[in-house]
Design a protein around this motif. Structure first.
Motif, short mmCIF file in Angstrom:
data_model
loop_
_atom_site.label_atom_id
_atom_site.label_comp_id
_atom_site.label_asym_id
_atom_site.label_seq_id
_atom_site.Cartn_x
_atom_site.Cartn_y
_atom_site.Cartn_z
N GLY A 21 0.81 -1.20 0.00
CA GLY A 21 0.00 0.00 0.00
C GLY A 21 0.85 1.26 0.00
N GLY A 22 0.23 2.37 -0.37
CA GLY A 22 0.93 3.66 -0.44
C GLY A 22 1.00 4.32 0.91
N PRO A 23 1.58 5.51 0.97
CA PRO A 23 2.02 6.30 -0.18
C PRO A 23 3.27 5.72 -0.83
CG PRO A 23 2.74 7.36 1.83
CD PRO A 23 1.88 6.19 2.25
N ASP A 24 3.58 6.22 -2.02
CA ASP A 24 4.71 5.68 -2.77
C ASP A 24 6.02 5.87 -2.03
OD1 ASP A 24 5.62 4.33 -5.10
OD2 ASP A 24 6.52 6.21 -5.75
N GLU A 25 6.12 6.90 -1.19
CA GLU A 25 7.34 7.15 -0.43
C GLU A 25 7.26 6.55 0.97
OE1 GLU A 25 5.47 9.81 -1.59
OE2 GLU A 25 6.54 10.12 -3.46
N GLY A 26 6.27 5.68 1.22
CA GLY A 26 6.08 5.12 2.55
C GLY A 26 6.91 3.87 2.80
N VAL A 27 6.89 3.42 4.06
CA VAL A 27 7.74 2.30 4.46
C VAL A 27 7.33 0.97 3.83
CG1 VAL A 27 8.57 3.31 6.62
CG2 VAL A 27 6.39 2.08 6.60
N SER A 28 6.04 0.78 3.55
CA SER A 28 5.63 -0.48 2.91
C SER A 28 6.14 -0.57 1.48
CB SER A 28 4.10 -0.61 2.93
OG SER A 28 3.65 -0.81 4.25
N ARG A 29 6.04 0.53 0.73
CA ARG A 29 6.56 0.51 -0.64
C ARG A 29 8.07 0.34 -0.64
NH1 ARG A 29 2.60 3.21 -4.06
NH2 ARG A 29 0.76 1.93 -3.68
N ILE A 82 9.96 -10.97 -10.19
CA ILE A 82 9.23 -10.30 -9.13
C ILE A 82 8.40 -9.19 -9.78
CG2 ILE A 82 9.39 -9.13 -6.90
CD1 ILE A 82 10.83 -11.87 -7.00
N LEU A 83 7.10 -9.22 -9.56
CA LEU A 83 6.20 -8.23 -10.13
C LEU A 83 5.64 -7.36 -9.00
CD1 LEU A 83 4.64 -7.15 -12.60
CD2 LEU A 83 2.86 -8.81 -12.06
N PRO A 84 6.23 -6.18 -8.78
CA PRO A 84 5.69 -5.31 -7.73
C PRO A 84 4.37 -4.69 -8.21
CG PRO A 84 7.50 -4.22 -8.84
CD PRO A 84 7.38 -5.59 -9.45
N VAL A 85 3.40 -4.69 -7.32
CA VAL A 85 2.10 -4.09 -7.62
C VAL A 85 1.87 -2.99 -6.60
CG1 VAL A 85 -0.36 -4.48 -7.96
CG2 VAL A 85 1.27 -6.31 -8.49
N PHE A 86 1.73 -1.77 -7.07
CA PHE A 86 1.56 -0.62 -6.18
C PHE A 86 0.08 -0.47 -5.82
CE2 PHE A 86 5.58 1.17 -8.30
CZ PHE A 86 6.38 0.45 -7.42
N ARG A 87 -0.35 -1.41 -4.98
CA ARG A 87 -1.73 -1.47 -4.50
C ARG A 87 -1.66 -2.28 -3.20
NH1 ARG A 87 -5.13 -3.45 -9.15
NH2 ARG A 87 -5.64 -1.27 -9.44
N LEU A 88 -2.52 -1.99 -2.23
CA LEU A 88 -2.47 -2.69 -0.96
C LEU A 88 -2.67 -4.19 -1.12
CD1 LEU A 88 -2.22 -2.64 2.10
CD2 LEU A 88 -4.65 -2.08 2.23
N ASP A 89 -3.61 -4.59 -1.96
CA ASP A 89 -3.86 -6.01 -2.20
C ASP A 89 -4.66 -6.14 -3.49
OD1 ASP A 89 -3.94 -8.78 -1.87
OD2 ASP A 89 -4.49 -8.66 0.24
N ARG A 90 -5.00 -7.35 -3.83
CA ARG A 90 -5.80 -7.58 -5.02
C ARG A 90 -7.15 -6.89 -4.88
NH1 ARG A 90 -5.51 -13.25 -3.11
NH2 ARG A 90 -5.57 -11.91 -1.30
N PRO A 123 -3.83 -5.40 8.55
CA PRO A 123 -3.84 -4.75 9.87
C PRO A 123 -2.50 -4.13 10.25
CG PRO A 123 -4.90 -6.90 9.98
CD PRO A 123 -4.28 -6.79 8.62
N TYR A 124 -1.39 -4.74 9.84
CA TYR A 124 -0.08 -4.16 10.11
C TYR A 124 0.10 -2.84 9.34
CZ TYR A 124 0.93 -8.69 12.16
OH TYR A 124 0.88 -9.81 12.93
N TYR A 125 -0.30 -2.88 8.08
CA TYR A 125 -0.24 -1.66 7.26
C TYR A 125 -1.07 -0.54 7.88
CZ TYR A 125 -1.38 1.50 3.44
OH TYR A 125 -1.59 2.62 2.69
N GLN A 126 -2.27 -0.89 8.36
CA GLN A 126 -3.16 0.11 8.95
C GLN A 126 -2.59 0.71 10.23
OE1 GLN A 126 -6.67 -2.39 9.06
NE2 GLN A 126 -7.49 -1.48 7.18
N LYS A 127 -1.72 -0.03 10.92
CA LYS A 127 -1.08 0.48 12.13
C LYS A 127 0.18 1.30 11.80
CE LYS A 127 -1.86 -2.61 15.95
NZ LYS A 127 -2.05 -1.62 16.84
N GLY A 128 0.56 1.33 10.51
CA GLY A 128 1.74 2.10 10.11
C GLY A 128 3.01 1.28 10.02
N ASP A 129 2.92 -0.03 10.23
CA ASP A 129 4.10 -0.89 10.11
C ASP A 129 4.35 -1.23 8.64
OD1 ASP A 129 4.48 -1.08 12.88
OD2 ASP A 129 3.09 -2.76 13.05
N PRO A 130 5.61 -1.46 8.26
CA PRO A 130 5.88 -1.92 6.88
C PRO A 130 5.20 -3.27 6.66
CG PRO A 130 7.93 -1.33 8.01
CD PRO A 130 6.84 -1.32 9.04
#
Length: 199
Positions: free
Chosen positions: A13-21, A40-48, A57-64
């Motif tokens: 999930g975003g933002p593009d400059e965030g820790v998950s990306r 490896i096919l990166p998809v810039f979307r939280l999930d399908r 839930p980890y993403y929603q808490k701000g964790d990578p």
């Protein structure tokens, strides 16, 4: 009837400059190093689309948080009686397990992510250069500054800057994103901490 045993998707999930990306870019780069034949096919979307998984839930808490998943899914089997051991491609599962292991082991060996990166326009250059600053990272022996255009999915320049916590970047950051990563004595690198700029 389609089969793809040589590609894995990584969602973040975003933002593009965030820790998950940035964790997604980290795993993507490791895959190119350790399993270059595995795409490896990166998809810039939280999930399908209309789907969700345990990383959310980890993403929603701000964790990578990232999700690895196969490229050609068959929703008629998932979590249903047709989802049997006989349908598992163990060679494919091995490739994904290797990518996960390489990512986890490299992260465990690397220094922490720099906890902050700030930037300001350099006045003597008329704003053509930017001064980046970050806090020291325990265990880091040097740092690298990375630069990419805002439209690039990957880092395009890596600048080793030594054991310092500031760097005058000769690059116009109105058109780009910069980040910093920590490097330890064994050469392991942290995930990048972006400085995306902003108003």
């Amino acid at each position: 009837g389609r089969v793809d045993s040589n590609t894995v998707r990584i969602y973040a999930g975003g933002p593009d400059e965030g820790v998950s990306r940035e964790l997604q870019r980290y795993a993507w780069a490791l895959g190119r190093i350790y399993q270059p034949e595995f795409q490896i096919l990166p998809v810039f979307r939280l999930d399908r689309i209309h789907r969700g998984s345990d990383h959310i839930p980890y993403y929603q808490k701000g964790d990578p948080a990232i999700r690895f998943t196969e490229r050609v899914e068959d929703y008629r089997r998932q979590h249903l009686p047709l989802d049997t051991l006989a349908a598992v491609n163990f060679g494919y599962v091995t490739k994904i397990a290797r990518l996960n292991a390489a990512t986890a082991a490299t992260l465990a060996s690397a220094p922490a992510i720099p906890d902050s990166v700030t930037g300001r326009r350099d006045q003597p250059s008329g704003g053509q250069k930017w001064l980046l600053h970050w806090n020291p990272v325990p265990g880091a022996t040097s740092y690298e500054v990375l630069v990419r255009e805002t439209t690039s999915p990957i880092w395009q320049q890596v600048l080793p800057v030594g054991d310092t916590t500031s760097y005058l970047l000769n690059f116009q950051l109105d058109d780009a994103v910069a980040g910093v990563r920590a490097v330890n004595a064994d050469g392991f690198r942290s995930v990048v901490r972006d400085w995306p700029g902003g108003m």
